[in-house]
Design an enzyme around this catalytic site. Structure first.
Site, PDB file in Angstrom:
ATOM      1  N   ASP A 171       0.817  -1.207   0.000  1.00 27.95           N
ATOM      2  CA  ASP A 171       0.000   0.000   0.000  1.00 27.95           C
ATOM      3  C   ASP A 171       0.855   1.262   0.000  1.00 27.95           C
ATOM      4  O   ASP A 171       0.609   2.200  -0.783  1.00 27.95           O
ATOM      5  CB  ASP A 171      -0.912  -0.028   1.234  1.00 27.95           C
ATOM      6  CG  ASP A 171      -1.758   1.218   1.384  1.00 27.95           C
ATOM      7  OD1 ASP A 171      -2.728   1.370   0.619  1.00 27.95           O
ATOM      8  OD2 ASP A 171      -1.445   2.041   2.263  1.00 27.95           O
ATOM      9  N   ASP A 201       0.101  -9.473   3.760  1.00 25.64           N
ATOM     10  CA  ASP A 201      -1.071  -9.104   4.545  1.00 25.64           C
ATOM     11  C   ASP A 201      -2.337  -9.057   3.695  1.00 25.64           C
ATOM     12  O   ASP A 201      -3.450  -9.030   4.229  1.00 25.64           O
ATOM     13  CB  ASP A 201      -0.875  -7.730   5.200  1.00 25.64           C
ATOM     14  CG  ASP A 201       0.130  -7.767   6.335  1.00 25.64           C
ATOM     15  OD1 ASP A 201       0.584  -8.880   6.681  1.00 25.64           O
ATOM     16  OD2 ASP A 201       0.463  -6.699   6.867  1.00 25.64           O
ATOM     17  N   ILE A 353       7.861 -17.051   7.344  1.00 24.28           N
ATOM     18  CA  ILE A 353       6.747 -17.006   6.397  1.00 24.28           C
ATOM     19  C   ILE A 353       7.022 -16.047   5.243  1.00 24.28           C
ATOM     20  O   ILE A 353       6.730 -16.337   4.093  1.00 24.28           O
ATOM     21  CB  ILE A 353       5.453 -16.610   7.136  1.00 24.28           C
ATOM     22  CG1 ILE A 353       4.934 -17.781   7.970  1.00 24.28           C
ATOM     23  CG2 ILE A 353       4.368 -16.159   6.163  1.00 24.28           C
ATOM     24  CD1 ILE A 353       3.742 -17.439   8.832  1.00 24.28           C
ATOM     25  N   ARG A 354       7.597 -14.897   5.534  1.00 25.69           N
ATOM     26  CA  ARG A 354       7.725 -13.890   4.484  1.00 25.69           C
ATOM     27  C   ARG A 354       8.979 -14.048   3.629  1.00 25.69           C
ATOM     28  O   ARG A 354       9.084 -13.437   2.577  1.00 25.69           O
ATOM     29  CB  ARG A 354       7.693 -12.494   5.095  1.00 25.69           C
ATOM     30  CG  ARG A 354       8.940 -12.053   5.812  1.00 25.69           C
ATOM     31  CD  ARG A 354       8.812 -10.621   6.286  1.00 25.69           C
ATOM     32  NE  ARG A 354      10.121 -10.033   6.534  1.00 25.69           N
ATOM     33  CZ  ARG A 354      10.330  -8.731   6.726  1.00 25.69           C
ATOM     34  NH1 ARG A 354       9.306  -7.898   6.709  1.00 25.69           N
ATOM     35  NH2 ARG A 354      11.540  -8.263   6.940  1.00 25.69           N
TER      36      ARG A 354
END
Length: 437
Positions: A171, A201, A353-354
């Site tokens: 974003d 996210d 995870i990322r």
């Protein structure tokens, strides 16, 4: 169509150059597809479907840029996410092999790479240099957070003679892309700014799913499975898993539905009290009395109303209170006061995870996003991003997707499915505080 949902895509100028792509089914420029969007998808209150005409992604028969004289650049911004290298690779391969673009530059360390004072080197990206990068997590270009002056970025683009800039980020990056495009337009330059939305996210407005989300959910379920095993392995065992999600609980919710071993999922969109007759700790106690174990999934941004605000990070994000540290402290204290023994095991897989490579579904998605980004840039489109809605690859204007951050609608059937899976109450707010929720 109201300005609120204006889906028209900006172009730099008239496309007059014949595309060199062989054996393609070209998309007519300005070709749109009618869509009736569910208001829940964009965080609106249910009031019937939203009818929109959205421009279809794909190769155009006429281009604005002459491929033989075009220089592209790629920059990756913000946190890591599975699939970034796949997108980089797809852009480079499409630009070199199909459009025969002579140069694709990799801007190192995010938007800092444009600023001379940082002295970050620029990397020439070729099919040879990116051929195996999809096998690795992270980003070969590295990344950074925090805004940089759009004027300085456009100055650097002019010095490097960049025609198309591909910005991979979330974003905040899309807002930065919009600011860069405004500076380009103010100078009367002919440069294309194309966004590829990236965030595990899954919180980019109007984007149904960002790349990396599937991989993140898949890895999150492994952590939840381990927490469940730990909870079962001791009397009154509790397994707690912390997942990413600063303002949106999509990973926590999706992983909860995927595994169905979770008893409580706490997300930023749903406030909760710790104490009191309808508080979280009382419901946890009842769960342990009934079944002897419990699994709790916590999004990192949950429960922030329990903390004092602590300022913002370089990207402008509110610095979060450590909700899991607070929960562990309060859980131990609650059961200690009751003279009841528990065993609590905590798992934080956030950075695992990322930073892992993308799974097969995300790799396919990343490949198409990269290809369609190149099609858009070469045809002279700008101030837009590439996405997929209802299984169609489409173009969306940055002015639309930067209106707000997407959040999970806790009045939706989707959240209802999460609650049905966990068995937790629809609200864990005490009645006297319900008016303040």
């Amino acid at each position: 169509m109201t300005a609120k949902y204006d889906t028209s895509i900006e172009t730099i100028g008239t496309a007059k150059v014949t595309s060199p792509l062989p054996l393609w089914r070209y998309i007519e420029d300005r070709e749109t597809v009618p869509m009736n969007l569910d208001p829940e998808m964009i965080g609106e209150e249910p009031n019937g479907p939203i009818p929109l005409e959205i421009e279809v992604a794909g190769p155009r028969s006429n281009l604005f840029f002459d491929p033989s004289k075009t220089k592209c650049a790629i920059v990756t911004c913000g946190g890591l996410c599975p699939g970034i290298n796949d997108v980089i690779r797809a852009i480079v391969m499409e630009a070199h092999h199909n459009y025969r673009v002579p140069s694709v530059l990799g801007i190192r360390f995010g938007l800092q790479g444009f600023i001379p004072s940082y002295q970050h080197p620029v990397e020439e990206l070729t099919p040879q240099s990116v051929s195996h990068i999809h096998e690795f997590g992270g980003t070969i270009l590295s990344s950074s957070r925090g805004p940089q002056p759009p004027e300085d970025i456009v100055d650097a683009m002019e010095r490097m003679n960049i025609s198309i800039l591909f910005m991979i980020g979330g974003d905040g990056t899309m807002k930065a892309a919009q600011a860069i495009q405004h500076e380009v337009a103010n100078r009367g330059n002919k440069m294309s700014i194309i966004g590829i939305p990236k965030t595990i996210d899954n919180d980019v407005h109007f984007v149904s799913k960002t790349f990396g989300f599937d991989t993140a959910v898949e890895k999150a379920t492994e952590a939840i499975g381990c927490a469940h095993a730990e909870a079962l392995g001791a009397p009154r065992g509790i397994g707690m898993v912390k997942l990413m999600g600063r303002e949106s609980g999509f990973i926590a919710a999706q992983a909860t539905i995927a595994l169905k071993e979770v008893n409580f999922v706490l997300i930023p969109e749903s406030r909760f009290d710790l104490h009191g007759p309808n508080g979280f700790l009382g419901h946890l106690d009842k769960r342990l009395d009934k079944r002897g174990h419990a699994v709790i999934v916590v999004a990192e941004g949950a429960g922030q109303e329990l903390f004092d605000r602590k300022g913002a990070d370089p990207s402008g994000n509110i610095i979060l209170g450590d909700i899991c540290s607070l929960l562990r402290k309060e859980i131990h204290q609650y059961f200690q006061d009751k003279n009841t023994e528990i065993t609590l095991k905590f798992i934080d897989p956030s950075y695992i995870i990322r930073s892992i490579p993308a799974n097969s579904n995300d790799r396919v998605y990343c490949g198409f996003l990269g290809q369609h980004a190149v099609h858009a840039g070469m045809s002279g489109k700008t101030s837009m991003l590439v996405s997929m809605i209802q299984d169609r690859y489409i173009y969306l204007p940055l002015s639309l997707v930067t209106q707000k951050r997407k959040t999970l609608n806790i009045n939706s059937n989707y959240w209802g499915s999460v609650l049905a899976s966990t068995g937790q109450p629809s609200s864990m707010v005490n009645p006297e505080k319900s008016n303040n929720c």
